[in-house]
Scaffold this motif. Structure first.
Motif, PDB file in Angstrom:
ATOM      1  N   ALA A  39      34.933  74.266 -13.687  1.00  0.00           N
ATOM      2  CA  ALA A  39      36.333  75.077 -13.748  1.00  0.00           C
ATOM      3  C   ALA A  39      36.792  76.124 -12.911  1.00  0.00           C
ATOM      4  CB  ALA A  39      36.472  75.728 -15.166  1.00  0.00           C
ATOM      5  N   TRP A  45      31.052  73.404 -17.302  1.00  0.00           N
ATOM      6  CA  TRP A  45      30.801  72.496 -18.594  1.00  0.00           C
ATOM      7  C   TRP A  45      29.969  71.307 -18.430  1.00  0.00           C
ATOM      8  CZ3 TRP A  45      32.626  74.180 -23.407  1.00  0.00           C
ATOM      9  CH2 TRP A  45      33.331  75.076 -23.295  1.00  0.00           C
ATOM     10  N   HIS A  64      27.987  75.313 -21.763  1.00  0.00           N
ATOM     11  CA  HIS A  64      29.088  75.929 -21.079  1.00  0.00           C
ATOM     12  C   HIS A  64      28.105  76.892 -20.272  1.00  0.00           C
ATOM     13  CE1 HIS A  64      32.579  78.728 -21.793  1.00  0.00           C
ATOM     14  NE2 HIS A  64      32.584  78.274 -20.509  1.00  0.00           N
ATOM     15  N   LEU A  83      35.178  65.256 -19.042  1.00  0.00           N
ATOM     16  CA  LEU A  83      35.729  66.460 -19.349  1.00  0.00           C
ATOM     17  C   LEU A  83      36.912  66.757 -18.180  1.00  0.00           C
ATOM     18  CD1 LEU A  83      32.287  68.282 -19.340  1.00  0.00           C
ATOM     19  CD2 LEU A  83      33.641  68.007 -21.480  1.00  0.00           C
ATOM     20  N   GLY A  85      39.438  70.324 -17.162  1.00  0.00           N
ATOM     21  CA  GLY A  85      40.206  71.572 -17.319  1.00  0.00           C
ATOM     22  C   GLY A  85      41.493  71.282 -17.910  1.00  0.00           C
ATOM     23  N   VAL A  91      38.971  73.712 -21.783  1.00  0.00           N
ATOM     24  CA  VAL A  91      38.523  72.440 -21.449  1.00  0.00           C
ATOM     25  C   VAL A  91      39.101  71.480 -22.341  1.00  0.00           C
ATOM     26  CG1 VAL A  91      36.369  72.832 -22.351  1.00  0.00           C
ATOM     27  CG2 VAL A  91      36.708  71.302 -20.364  1.00  0.00           C
TER      28      VAL A  91
END
Length: 172
Positions: A39, A45, A64, A83, A85, A91
């Motif tokens: 991120a 993540w 995380h 996944l 952002g 997220v």
């Protein structure tokens, strides 16, 4: 692994508790890493799923890393495929909730029933779930991304039930 611009380096991850095998005859259940997100705020993540032999097992642990410490968020029935952002420090996780059922003829103990196709959003320490499609659509995720400065997201995938083909969803 982490790329430093010149070479790959191993990254130590926390231990993940593995669920019991649904069918012990097919061997132990192991951890499988399905998605990773670095991120913008420096958080990392990782979606850690489970595998037994050739079969994906229900459940994911979201790892995380924030400020050098790993946290774990267990999703007992979810299979996270991607996944992204959310553009606001949170997220999105594209997830399919499945259960293992026997086939009608009883030959295959690993037939899957899709319970829901959802988008999870984790922000400010709170996990929320939004249904994306009803299970009967046969939608399979390939990607989920936030649309910058809009509060919405795009999901891409494939519908494997007729009419088959590529699908793009937008939530707002």
């Amino acid at each position: 692994m982490r790329w430093d611009g010149k070479a790959w380096h191993p990254v130590a991850l926390p231990a993940v508790a593995v669920p019991a095998a649904a069918q012990p005859a097919y061997g132990p259940v192991g951890v499988r890493y399905d998605a990773v997100l670095a991120a913008a705020n420096g958080d990392v993540w990782i979606a850690a799923g489970f595998q037994q032999g050739d079969w994906t097992q229900p459940g994911t642990v979201l790892l995380h890393r924030r400020g050098g410490t790993w946290e774990q968020l267990r999703l007992p029935a979810d299979r996270v495929t991607t996944l992204s952002g959310d553009g606001s420090g949170g997220v999105y996780a594209a997830t399919t909730r499945q259960s293992i059922t026997a086939t009608p003829d009883g030959q295959d103990p690993y037939a899957y029933t899709t319970l829901s196709v959802d988008a999870l959003r984790y922000a400010g320490g709170v996990l929320t779930r939004q249904s994306v499609t009803p299970p009967a659509t046969g939608f399979e995720w390939t990607d989920l991304v936030a649309v910058p400065r809009t509060g919405s997201a795009l999901a891409a995938g494939f519908a494997w039930k007729p009419p088959q083909g590529d699908v793009i969803f937008r939530n707002s």
